[in-house]
Scaffold this active site. Structure first.
Site, PDB file in Angstrom:
ATOM      1  N   LEU A  16     123.929 -29.481  87.197  1.00 48.43           N
ATOM      2  CA  LEU A  16     124.278 -30.327  86.046  1.00 48.43           C
ATOM      3  C   LEU A  16     124.671 -29.493  84.835  1.00 48.43           C
ATOM      4  CD1 LEU A  16     121.568 -33.135  86.106  1.00 48.43           C
ATOM      5  CD2 LEU A  16     123.963 -33.300  86.778  1.00 48.43           C
ATOM      6  N   ILE A  20     124.131 -24.156  80.693  1.00 42.50           N
ATOM      7  CA  ILE A  20     125.035 -24.368  79.549  1.00 42.50           C
ATOM      8  C   ILE A  20     124.277 -25.066  78.417  1.00 42.50           C
ATOM      9  CG2 ILE A  20     127.224 -25.460  78.815  1.00 42.50           C
ATOM     10  CD1 ILE A  20     127.692 -23.403  80.981  1.00 42.50           C
ATOM     11  N   LYS A 242     118.426 -48.237  76.393  1.00 44.23           N
ATOM     12  CA  LYS A 242     117.741 -48.610  77.635  1.00 44.23           C
ATOM     13  C   LYS A 242     116.966 -47.395  78.173  1.00 44.23           C
ATOM     14  CE  LYS A 242     119.014 -50.407  82.186  1.00 44.23           C
ATOM     15  NZ  LYS A 242     120.175 -50.766  82.997  1.00 44.23           N
ATOM     16  N   CYS A 399     134.680  -1.854  89.599  1.00 45.11           N
ATOM     17  CA  CYS A 399     133.675  -1.319  90.521  1.00 45.11           C
ATOM     18  C   CYS A 399     134.296  -1.055  91.894  1.00 45.11           C
ATOM     19  CB  CYS A 399     132.461  -2.240  90.567  1.00 45.11           C
ATOM     20  SG  CYS A 399     130.973  -1.328  91.001  1.00 45.11           S
ATOM     21  N   HIS A 533     131.031  -2.594  84.940  1.00 48.50           N
ATOM     22  CA  HIS A 533     131.380  -4.024  84.918  1.00 48.50           C
ATOM     23  C   HIS A 533     131.573  -4.493  83.478  1.00 48.50           C
ATOM     24  CE1 HIS A 533     130.438  -5.023  89.173  1.00 48.50           C
ATOM     25  NE2 HIS A 533     129.693  -3.952  89.059  1.00 48.50           N
ATOM     26  N   GLU A 535     132.882  -7.076  82.513  1.00 41.33           N
ATOM     27  CA  GLU A 535     132.753  -8.540  82.425  1.00 41.33           C
ATOM     28  C   GLU A 535     131.376  -8.978  81.936  1.00 41.33           C
ATOM     29  OE1 GLU A 535     132.956  -6.795  85.185  1.00 41.33           O
ATOM     30  OE2 GLU A 535     131.858  -7.659  86.872  1.00 41.33           O
TER      31      GLU A 535
HETATM   32  N1  GLN Z   1     129.966  -1.209  96.955  1.00 47.37           N
HETATM   33  C1  GLN Z   1     130.304  -0.352  95.886  1.00 47.37           C
HETATM   34  C2  GLN Z   1     129.174   0.604  95.530  1.00 47.37           C
HETATM   35  O1  GLN Z   1     128.045   0.357  95.840  1.00 47.37           O
HETATM   36  C3  GLN Z   1     130.751  -1.131  94.667  1.00 47.37           C
HETATM   37  C4  GLN Z   1     129.720  -2.068  94.115  1.00 47.37           C
HETATM   38  C5  GLN Z   1     130.284  -3.121  93.202  1.00 47.37           C
HETATM   39  O2  GLN Z   1     131.461  -3.462  93.256  1.00 47.37           O
HETATM   40  N2  GLN Z   1     129.439  -3.719  92.385  1.00 47.37           N
HETATM   41  O3  GLN Z   1     129.401   1.612  94.909  1.00 47.37           O
END
Ligand code: GLN
Length: 557
Positions: A16, A20, A242, A399, A533, A535
């Site tokens: 649901l 958020i 209600k 990665c 990463h 992101e």
């Molecule tokens: N499998 C790769 C590693 O362990 C990359 C891991 C990933 O993309 N988070 O280095």
């Protein structure tokens, strides 16, 4: 002020959007100047979601301090900009592990260890973020302190409990909330999120599931203070009345969460209905002025106005929205700040062949080569990386995606046809991606990768450096960044000189371990791979500079 606790539970069905709503409450209270944290309690037995297949639970989000967590923490961080830690993601597995470890140490002095009170006490301790040593507070719970090592005290701690009311495994969490509610009095508020379905044949919205869900909660001794009704159609006041009267909740405490064109509209919608004001009133804090949230509204305005589209291919193996959640959101956010709508197309790397790659990537202004583990789908990623490199299409490897760019370059430019990652073939003669030294003796799978934020020095003048320095004032004039990692394998420095001589530059280096964190081909429009990463650290008010610059390059190409 004493720390206040907000518990968020869900009823009727899962998915649901409790995450958020929790993130929105956090955002709204933060906008009023309060210091807030949001934590997620998941009733499964895994110690953390790090070992879970993304098909099970979507993406695994990583905190700066290196905890592998539920993807809802990504929402918390994107909405509020606060940095979560290992204390913000708790599972039944971790609760039991703490209790069992203490039992083995003899901490319970011969007592029979039971779900109630020992497991529920441990849940309560973590909900309160109280210290482990009970001597530091009567019963360990009476002094709502910050958790050991967290070093922070909060005005509000928002606790979201995963799963749905009535689940057998979430019962101890509900019991813990019931007890805390009693103990904390007005310092605790329970928010319950339910669903009001629309029945097409009857042309009616139905509140019965909500009534049952609240009854179930009441049966566990918890009276919700606030109900958030998820609905696809607008509920008129008579429906809200209600629900209010059947569920013992004030009318002003029944708010609706209609489907929105974007999740980022939710905090504003909640504010309009007074959700944060209702919470403050329940707790007994003067409500005060409604914060204007100017930067947030500016962002929403930009989002609403972005009509031009940019098509970006996500080359990965998990055909599931949630599997690359943070990457999708980072692209969306970077799109909005570039005044465009990022149209994201999932392209299954398992289906990419040298024969069909042109067709598979046709119409894409750029691609992201996604992270991942294991052999499945990697050859398709390598084929895609070759195609975009030779056709000069903006490419962002993250990665495993970066590792595939490195392997492709070795095979097709350096001439090592058998180049590979030691992850895929431990005996490969050209292991351009190799296992990190400190990973070699590790046998346990859970929580043992290179996890969390590490320093990275950028090579001045590189494309990556430019991105960090031009795109986001937050990073201005910095050569040193910190980004989050989750991997075991790494660029093999033995080949570094050869890569550089042939046009792929190593432009981000971890100074402590001399690890290559970013590679790029400067002659290309935008061909960058990051071992980390980015992101995970993109937020609504601070989109990540690498995503910003990647989307910009997609627009210009
Ligand atoms: N499998 C790769 C590693 O362990 C990359 C891991 C990933 O993309 N988070 O280095």
């Amino acid at each position: 002020m004493d720390t206040k606790y907000i518990f968020v539970t869900g009823g009727v069905v899962s998915s649901l959007g409790k995450g958020i709503i929790s993130a929105s409450i956090g955002k709204l209270l933060q906008a009023r100047g309060y210091k807030v944290t949001i934590q997620k309690f998941d009733p499964y037995i895994n110690i953390d979601p790090g070992t879970l297949n993304p098909y099970e639970h979507g993406e695994c989000y990583v905190t700066e301090d290196g905890m592998e967590t539920d993807l809802d923490l990504g929402h918390y961080e994107r909405f509020t900009g606060i940095h979560t830690t290992r204390h913000n993601s708790i599972t039944t597995g971790r609760i039991y592990k703490t209790v069992i470890d203490r039992e083995r140490k003899g901490d319970y002095l011969g007592k029979t260890i039971q779900v109630v009170p020992h497991i529920t006490d441990e849940i309560k301790r973590r909900m309160l973020r109280a210290p482990l040593n009970p001597s530091e507070g009567r019963n360990g719970f009476d002094s709502p302190l910050h958790l050991e090592g967290s070093g922070e005290a909060f005005d509000f701690v928002i606790t979201e409990v995963g799963g749905t009311i009535g689940d057998i495994e979430s019962a101890p969490f509900m019991e813990a909330i019931r007890q805390l509610r009693w103990q904390l009095g007005r310092n605790a508020v329970c928010v319950h999120l339910t669903y009001v379905p629309y029945l097409k044949a009857a042309d009616e919205l139905k509140t019965k599931p909500t009534q049952h869900s609240v009854k179930e909660l009441q049966g566990m001794g918890i009276q919700p203070d606030i109900l958030v009704l998820r609905t696809e159609r607008h509920l008129d006041d008579s429906m809200r009345l209600k629900v209010a009267s059947f569920c013992n909740v004030d009318l002003e405490c029944v708010v609706q969460s209609e489907d929105m064109p974007s999740i980022y509209e939710v905090p504003v919608n909640m504010q309009r209905q007074g959700l944060d004001a209702a919470i403050l009133r329940k707790i007994g804090i003067p409500v005060g002025e409604t914060p204007a949230m100017v930067p947030w509204h500016t962002f929403l305005e930009k989002q609403r106005n972005a009509s031009r589209e940019v098509h970006i291919g996500l080359v990965g193996k998990y055909d599931l929205q949630d599997a690359y959640k943070s990457i999708r959101e980072s692209l969306n956010l970077a799109g909005i700040y570039n005044d465009v709508k990022a149209k994201i197309h999932f392209i299954n790397s398992e289906g990419i062949t040298p024969e069909n790659v042109a067709e598979q990537l046709s119409g894409m202004a750029g691609i992201v080569v996604c992270p991942g583990f294991g052999q499945r789908g990697i050859e398709g990623k390598i084929i895609a990386a070759e195609y975009t490199r030779t056709h000069d299409i903006p490419t962002f490897g993250i990665c495993l995606g970066m590792q595939m760019m490195v392997i492709e370059f070795a095979r097709n430019v350096l001439g090592y046809k058998d180049a590979n990652s030691a992850e895929m073939n431990p005996d490969t003669p050209h292991n351009v991606i190799d296992m990190m030294e400190e990973q070699k003796n590790i046998t346990q799978m859970g929580g043992t990768m290179r996890l969390g934020a590490y320093d990275c020095e950028l090579v001045e003048g590189s494309r990556a450096w430019e991105a960090y320095n031009n795109q986001c004032s937050m990073f201005n004039a910095q050569c040193s960044i910190k980004e989050r990692h989750r991997h075991r394998y790494e660029f093999n420095n033995k080949y570094k000189a050869e890569y550089e001589a042939n046009g792929m530059k190593c432009v981000g280096i971890n100074p402590a371990a001399d690890l290559v964190e970013i590679v790029e081909i400067p002659e290309k429009k935008w061909y960058i791979g990051a071992q980390f990463h980015p992101e995970y650290s993109s937020t609504v008010l601070h989109p990540h500079p690498l995503f910003m610059s990647f989307v910009k390059a997609c627009l210009e190409s």
